[in-house]
Design an enzyme around this catalytic site. Structure first.
Site, PDB file in Angstrom:
ATOM      1  N   ARG A 170      41.306  39.606  43.260  1.00  0.00           N
ATOM      2  CA  ARG A 170      42.128  39.438  42.047  1.00  0.00           C
ATOM      3  C   ARG A 170      41.667  40.202  41.213  1.00  0.00           C
ATOM      4  NH1 ARG A 170      43.910  37.276  37.309  1.00  0.00           N
ATOM      5  NH2 ARG A 170      46.224  37.084  37.108  1.00  0.00           N
ATOM      6  N   CYS A 171      40.269  39.982  40.862  1.00  0.00           N
ATOM      7  CA  CYS A 171      39.573  40.855  39.976  1.00  0.00           C
ATOM      8  C   CYS A 171      39.495  42.409  40.304  1.00  0.00           C
ATOM      9  CB  CYS A 171      37.872  40.521  39.940  1.00  0.00           C
ATOM     10  SG  CYS A 171      37.702  38.749  39.520  1.00  0.00           S
ATOM     11  N   MET A 172      39.813  43.023  41.475  1.00  0.00           N
ATOM     12  CA  MET A 172      39.820  44.324  41.746  1.00  0.00           C
ATOM     13  C   MET A 172      41.312  44.774  41.749  1.00  0.00           C
ATOM     14  SD  MET A 172      36.624  44.500  44.323  1.00  0.00           S
ATOM     15  CE  MET A 172      36.979  43.007  45.296  1.00  0.00           C
TER      16      MET A 172
END
Length: 262
Positions: free
Chosen positions: A251-253
């Site tokens: 999700r961070c990317m």
């Protein structure tokens, strides 16, 4: 003889943090660290100069005094937003964001903001590190935040301000109220303490939901992934030997600039 025009920005692949899309508008963030604050310039350029996005309402801006990072922003529905009070997002920023969502020049559809206090620490850096939605009624969660949590429910007061109600309840109860049906919290590591600690360090709770019931996950978190499979979740696995060293999950990317309604 210096080989770079500008110094490299090694965290830039964590595109979730510098800006976030909330409904029909955008938040461009003031990052917690001076080094990462340069990354928000890319978001500013996109939302000032790209014809597809230049008229999008701005719910928060990088010139603000309080830090706000996208890993702490979870859009739970068109009307409900969750924001983590974390090591990198300050309560004052959430208050400003809520006010702009409710009473900005172009008010949003958001009518409730949940500010969720999470432990401060590197392994619990953002809300999405410990909690992500994977289906209409299912969520992954780090066992370390299960049980009673301090949650502040922020709503408009009808007079241009906000009302804040403190709710010392478990997250499951609050989410059940929001979803309108019982929810299932699926713990990282499947409830095994050792597996949970190991896989939480490799972002076992940080998933990228690309449609209800289908998520991108790290391959190395095999215990958690097996539990997700058994709960009917379709897992798209990706290798992460080096990626997980950066302390950020799938999700961070990612930071979608446009989403289909579901």
């Amino acid at each position: 003889e210096y080989p770079f025009l500008v110094d490299p920005m090694p965290n830039l692949y964590f595109t979730r943090d510098p800006f976030a899309v909330v409904g029909g508008g955008v938040t461009i963030h003031r990052m917690h660290t001076k080094t990462r604050n340069r990354e928000t310039l890319f978001g500013r350029f996109i939302f000032e100069h790209n014809p597809a996005y230049e008229n999008a309402p701005r719910w928060y801006d990088r010139s603000a005094e309080s830090s706000l990072e996208g890993g702490d922003i979870l859009v739970l529905s068109p009307e409900v937003l969750a924001v983590g009070i974390s090591e990198r997002t300050e309560a004052a920023a959430i208050d400003t964001l809520a006010h702009n969502l409710f009473w900005g020049e172009e008010p949003s559809a958001i009518d409730t903001v949940y500010a969720i206090r999470i432990p401060f620490g590197y392994e619990t850096m953002h809300l999405d590190t410990v909690f992500t939605q994977i289906d209409y009624d299912k969520f992954t969660i780090h066992p370390g935040i299960m049980g009673p949590l301090t949650v502040f429910e922020i709503t408009p007061d009808g007079n241009g301000g906000t009302k804040i109600r403190e709710r010392d309840e478990d997250l499951e109860s609050i989410l059940t109220e929001y979803v309108g049906q019982p929810v299932k919290l699926i713990p990282c590591g499947g409830g095994d303490r050792i597996a949970a600690e190991r896989e939480q360090w490799n972002d076992g709770s940080n998933t990228l939901c690309i449609r209800p019931g289908t998520v991108v996950v790290y391959q190395r978190n095999n215990v958690t992934n097996d539990v997700l499979y058994k709960n009917g979740i379709n897992c798209l696995v990706m290798p992460s030997a080096e990626l997980s060293r950066g302390r950020g999950g799938p999700r961070c990317m990612s930071m979608p600039a446009w989403r289909e309604a579901i």
